[in-house]
Scaffold this active site. Structure first.
Site, PDB file in Angstrom:
ATOM      1  N   HIS A  67      -4.814  -1.062  -5.172  1.00 61.02           N
ATOM      2  CA  HIS A  67      -5.238  -0.071  -4.397  1.00 61.02           C
ATOM      3  C   HIS A  67      -6.377   0.893  -5.459  1.00 61.02           C
ATOM      4  O   HIS A  67      -5.737   1.098  -6.456  1.00 61.02           O
ATOM      5  CB  HIS A  67      -4.438   0.655  -3.735  1.00 61.02           C
ATOM      6  CG  HIS A  67      -3.662  -0.236  -2.842  1.00 61.02           C
ATOM      7  ND1 HIS A  67      -2.628  -1.114  -3.047  1.00 61.02           N
ATOM      8  CD2 HIS A  67      -4.097  -0.765  -1.572  1.00 61.02           C
ATOM      9  CE1 HIS A  67      -2.196  -1.751  -1.782  1.00 61.02           C
ATOM     10  NE2 HIS A  67      -2.949  -1.523  -1.010  1.00 61.02           N
ATOM     11  N   LYS A  90     -14.793  -4.310   6.104  1.00 56.60           N
ATOM     12  CA  LYS A  90     -14.418  -5.063   4.995  1.00 56.60           C
ATOM     13  C   LYS A  90     -15.312  -6.051   4.653  1.00 56.60           C
ATOM     14  O   LYS A  90     -16.031  -6.404   5.231  1.00 56.60           O
ATOM     15  CB  LYS A  90     -12.818  -5.287   5.202  1.00 56.60           C
ATOM     16  CG  LYS A  90     -12.902  -6.728   6.281  1.00 56.60           C
ATOM     17  CD  LYS A  90     -11.454  -7.426   6.343  1.00 56.60           C
ATOM     18  CE  LYS A  90     -11.548  -8.236   7.570  1.00 56.60           C
ATOM     19  NZ  LYS A  90     -10.504  -9.039   7.893  1.00 56.60           N
ATOM     20  N   GLN A 130       1.466 -10.886  -3.375  1.00 59.72           N
ATOM     21  CA  GLN A 130      -0.186 -10.533  -3.415  1.00 59.72           C
ATOM     22  C   GLN A 130      -0.531 -10.104  -4.752  1.00 59.72           C
ATOM     23  O   GLN A 130       0.354  -9.329  -5.595  1.00 59.72           O
ATOM     24  CB  GLN A 130      -0.539  -9.475  -2.385  1.00 59.72           C
ATOM     25  CG  GLN A 130      -0.286 -10.045  -0.976  1.00 59.72           C
ATOM     26  CD  GLN A 130      -0.516  -8.690  -0.277  1.00 59.72           C
ATOM     27  OE1 GLN A 130       0.145  -7.819  -0.132  1.00 59.72           O
ATOM     28  NE2 GLN A 130      -1.399  -8.921   0.971  1.00 59.72           N
ATOM     29  N   HIS A 180      -8.385  -0.864  -0.427  1.00 58.52           N
ATOM     30  CA  HIS A 180      -7.418  -2.329  -0.719  1.00 58.52           C
ATOM     31  C   HIS A 180      -8.078  -3.350  -1.113  1.00 58.52           C
ATOM     32  O   HIS A 180      -9.239  -3.582  -0.565  1.00 58.52           O
ATOM     33  CB  HIS A 180      -6.693  -2.769   0.680  1.00 58.52           C
ATOM     34  CG  HIS A 180      -5.932  -1.479   1.418  1.00 58.52           C
ATOM     35  ND1 HIS A 180      -4.660  -1.341   1.605  1.00 58.52           N
ATOM     36  CD2 HIS A 180      -6.610  -0.676   2.279  1.00 58.52           C
ATOM     37  CE1 HIS A 180      -4.496  -0.452   2.488  1.00 58.52           C
ATOM     38  NE2 HIS A 180      -5.672   0.114   2.631  1.00 58.52           N
ATOM     39  N   ARG A 212       6.868 -11.310   5.463  1.00 65.73           N
ATOM     40  CA  ARG A 212       6.388 -11.264   6.861  1.00 65.73           C
ATOM     41  C   ARG A 212       6.759 -12.123   7.668  1.00 65.73           C
ATOM     42  O   ARG A 212       7.074 -13.460   7.198  1.00 65.73           O
ATOM     43  CB  ARG A 212       4.879 -11.160   6.620  1.00 65.73           C
ATOM     44  CG  ARG A 212       4.196  -9.947   6.262  1.00 65.73           C
ATOM     45  CD  ARG A 212       2.671 -10.084   6.185  1.00 65.73           C
ATOM     46  NE  ARG A 212       2.107  -9.145   5.115  1.00 65.73           N
ATOM     47  CZ  ARG A 212       0.713  -9.025   4.944  1.00 65.73           C
ATOM     48  NH1 ARG A 212      -0.040 -10.048   5.349  1.00 65.73           N
ATOM     49  NH2 ARG A 212       0.305  -8.297   3.809  1.00 65.73           N
ATOM     50  N   ASP A 257      -2.323  -7.566  -5.388  1.00 65.11           N
ATOM     51  CA  ASP A 257      -2.584  -6.478  -4.753  1.00 65.11           C
ATOM     52  C   ASP A 257      -3.108  -5.313  -5.591  1.00 65.11           C
ATOM     53  O   ASP A 257      -2.618  -5.020  -6.521  1.00 65.11           O
ATOM     54  CB  ASP A 257      -1.344  -6.137  -3.890  1.00 65.11           C
ATOM     55  CG  ASP A 257      -1.929  -5.402  -2.627  1.00 65.11           C
ATOM     56  OD1 ASP A 257      -3.288  -5.309  -2.277  1.00 65.11           O
ATOM     57  OD2 ASP A 257      -0.984  -5.139  -1.676  1.00 65.11           O
ATOM     58  N   CYS A 303       0.870  -1.372   0.061  1.00 66.65           N
ATOM     59  CA  CYS A 303       0.001  -0.166   0.104  1.00 66.65           C
ATOM     60  C   CYS A 303       0.748   1.083  -0.024  1.00 66.65           C
ATOM     61  O   CYS A 303       0.608   2.035  -0.736  1.00 66.65           O
ATOM     62  CB  CYS A 303      -0.782  -0.029   1.045  1.00 66.65           C
ATOM     63  SG  CYS A 303      -0.959  -1.580   2.079  1.00 66.65           S
TER      64      CYS A 303
HETATM   65 ZN   LIG Z   1      -3.271  -2.416   0.868  1.00 71.15          ZN
END
Ligand SMILES: [Zn+2]
Ligand SMILES: [Zn+2]
Length: 669
Positions: free
Chosen positions: A402, A481, A398, A527, A380, A400, A351
């Site tokens: 945004h 979410k 990911q 996200h 992580r 991912d 992000c």
């Molecule tokens: Zn994010």
């Protein structure tokens, strides 16, 4: 209801001097004195119902038939047909396990014995770990306890009495000492065994018939690694033999599908201790599966209006100071490395990088929405004890993205995301469920903003006729979410896409866009991930398909096998033709027997095998075998051009039915 802390929770003491009103399912009401036993209420409704009753539900809470009623409300009798009865059965089975263990190992000290998903466990403090032989002896003893039909007798006792009864059980005494003075202390006895417990339990031990003790594991007392280690025995219990058998079959299926075993057998991935635990090496065959998914998804999101971006794997620690990760997520981050006096870290999330791209320009309302997507690899820290194949790892990619938009655009963006999720999950044959997580206690931002956002999410789901459940208070502190859970081929749930609203990062980074009124405004940030972690998703797919990927994902789609050396050239021509058509094909012209080579292609779950003999070579045909049809099939003879057309079409449509189902009955693997 899963009874996670069944031992004792506060139970308000209420005098028995007042009347309670119970509302039965048919709407009728009954007045009973407080302290009445549910058993007596059920008996007054009918003797047959009392025989069928497992427990009751009063004002939403499950309690057993021998716990005095302390409040009124809706009163429902639970029988074996009610899902809530299973936890009662399983927790009762845990008592019976302790009963059996105490009979055979009188010196074992007892801990907790809750019901858990699909079963129960009980913790014991013993000198020697239990062996598989011990487990089968305990299981036999549990059956005896069932036959002996002991009632679960409840007594409410005072503290001194409880301390006396559990004088030999230090773990129980410790729990007892934590109970407040105003709490009811209850003990339950089944035959020779007495336990400190609040219930609920089934009426007697004969109700617990269909049980199996599964395995043991070491567990720290109360999960605290500084406390003593206990032996935990896991078991399962069901109301019918059919349900127990079905459950055990499901477990066997899960074992057959284990992605760690299949990953090795099918040469998809590995973990090398020299690289480090929880870090996945994708082998060529596994990389094909991943690349196909990424290619499909990239095409999909470009069609849905996303822009692709790339951000670095390591960034200055300062970035995570601004984002707050360094404070809130520190223990999950890899340590800092120093470069020219500045601290850098591997990114745990994408992000902040995407936000920096947003801020590289001044944005106008006319630029929005902006949708930045990246297959972003993050790192992580997870304790080595929780790492699990591809499912729980330390480095993962990911898918991912945004979305930055105006508040007015949130509705449409959510709608678009739901379309995207649906298209993505359908391609893999996953049915799914949706959960809306709402405002937690520690929420950031004004309650009105939350309510508004939650209502937007709910409204869009309802408009689409999408069923969903609500996890009240389950949202992250920075926004509500949507969680999607995938349901795999054997009915298990997997974590799937998430769509997360974020009220926090736009504030922390001071995100802005210039509105139509020519003044700065704060954009809304979403996200979202579709597969989440590519590692976990592919691990899940391996299990979902039991290693037999649908043709579009199969590492090797077609294997051409000449029966003899004489027809080798004809077979090579078939392979060349298939390759030209874009298929992943190989030629197995080794000097092994035909059966050996077919067995090897089958072992790798190759969807199609084209066998070429003299007759086929002369006629320009192949004899086609399909993995999904198993060993006893009669190969289907067809012209080479038809084979190529058929397979190319199956790939193009990403069909799930032709080879995407692995049927153990026919396949025999
Ligand atoms: Zn994010
Ligand atoms: Zn109990």
């Amino acid at each position: 209801m899963i009874d996670r802390s069944p031992v004792i929770a506060p139970q308000p003491q209420v005098g028995s001097d007042h009347e309670l009103t119970l509302t039965l399912p048919d709407g009728s009401e009954r007045q009973v004195p407080a302290g009445t036993l549910p058993r007596d209420v059920v008996a007054s409704i009918g003797a047959g119902l009392l025989r069928a009753a497992v427990a009751v539900q009063v004002d939403g809470e499950v309690q057993d038939l021998v716990t005095p009623l302390r409040r009124g409300g809706e009163f429902r009798v639970l029988t074996e047909k009610d899902a809530a009865s299973l936890a009662v059965l399983r927790h009762s089975a845990a008592h019976m396990l302790a009963t059996a263990v105490r009979r055979l190992r009188p010196r074992a000290k007892i801990g907790f014995g809750p019901a858990i998903e699909d079963g129960f466990y009980y913790d014991f403090e013993v000198e020697q770990p239990f062996t598989p032989e011990d487990l089968s002896a305990f299981e036999d003893e549990m059956r005896k306890v069932a036959q002996e039909k002991y009632s679960f007798v409840r007594e409410e006792v005072n503290r001194a009495d409880a301390e006396r009864r559990f004088a030999d059980d230090p773990l129980k005494l410790e729990r007892l000492a934590e109970l407040g003075d105003d709490e009811v202390i209850s003990v339950y006895t089944d035959g020779p065994f007495v336990d400190l417990c609040r219930g609920p339990h089934v009426p007697d031990t004969s109700r617990v018939k269909h049980i199996k003790l599964m395995h043991t594991a070491a567990a720290y007392w109360r999960g605290d690694e500084h406390r003593q280690q206990l032996e935990r025995i896991y078991g399962t219990a069901w109301f019918s033999k059919d349900e127990l058998d079905a459950y055990l079959h499901r477990l066997e299926e899960a074992k057959r599908r284990d992605h760690r075993t299949l990953g090795k057998e099918l040469d998809l991935f590995s973990v090398d201790q020299r690289v480090g635990p929880g870090l996945i090496l994708w082998h060529p065959r596994g990389a094909i599966v991943r690349n196909e998914i990424e290619t499909f998804e990239r095409e999909l999101i470009l069609r849905h209006g996303y822009d692709l971006v790339y951000t670095p794997h390591i960034t200055s620690e300062k970035l995570f100071e601004i984002s707050g990760h360094l404070v809130n997520f520190r223990e999950n981050m890899f340590g800092a490395m120093e470069v020219e006096g500045a601290a850098y870290r591997p990114k745990p999330m994408n992000c902040p990088g995407h936000i920096c791209i947003y801020q590289a320009h001044q944005r106008s309302y006319r630029d929005l929405p902006l949708r930045f997507a990246e297959f972003g690899t993050v790192y992580r820290y997870e304790r080595s004890g929780v790492l699990h194949g591809m499912l729980r790892v330390r480095g993962f990619t990911q898918d991912d993205a945004h979305v930055f938009c105006t508040p007015e655009q949130v509705d449409t963006e959510i709608e678009r995301l739901l379309d995207l999720v649906d298209e993505m999950l359908r391609a893999f044959g996953y049915p799914y469920t949706v959960e809306l997580s709402t405002r937690p206690d520690n929420a950031l931002g004004a309650p009105e903003v939350w309510t508004d956002a939650e209502q937007t999410l709910a409204r869009v789901l309802e408009r689409r006729g999408q069923a969903y459940t609500i996890d009240a208070g389950g949202g992250a502190f920075y926004g509500p979410k949507l969680d999607f859970k995938l349901i795999d081929a054997i009915g298990r749930k997997w974590q799937g896409p998430t769509v997360q609203l974020d009220f926090n990062l736009p504030e922390r980074f001071g995100l802005e866009y210039i509105g139509a009124d020519n003044t700065p405004h704060r954009p809304v940030m979403l996200h979202r991930v579709l597969v989440g972690s590519m590692e976990r998703f592919v691990g899940g797919l391996i299990e979902h398909y039991a290693g037999a990927f649908p043709l579009w994902l199969a590492p090797e789609q077609l294997r051409v096998i000449p029966i003899t050396d004489e027809v080798r050239d004809a077979a090579a021509a078939v392979a060349a033709r298939a390759k030209e058509a874009g298929l992943r094909v190989s030629l197995d012209d080794r000097a092994q027997t035909l059966n050996y080579r077919i067995a090897e292609a089958e072992r790798l779950k190759t969807p199609y095998m084209a066998i070429v003999g003299k007759r086929e070579a002369a006629a320009g045909t192949v004899a086609l075998r399909e993995h999904r049809l198993g060993r006893e099939q009669k190969p289907h003879v067809m012209p080479v051009e038809e084979l190529v057309r058929r397979l190319a079409e199956e790939v193009k449509t990403r069909a799930l039915t032709a080879s995407g189902t692995d049927q153990p009955a026919a396949g025999g693997d």
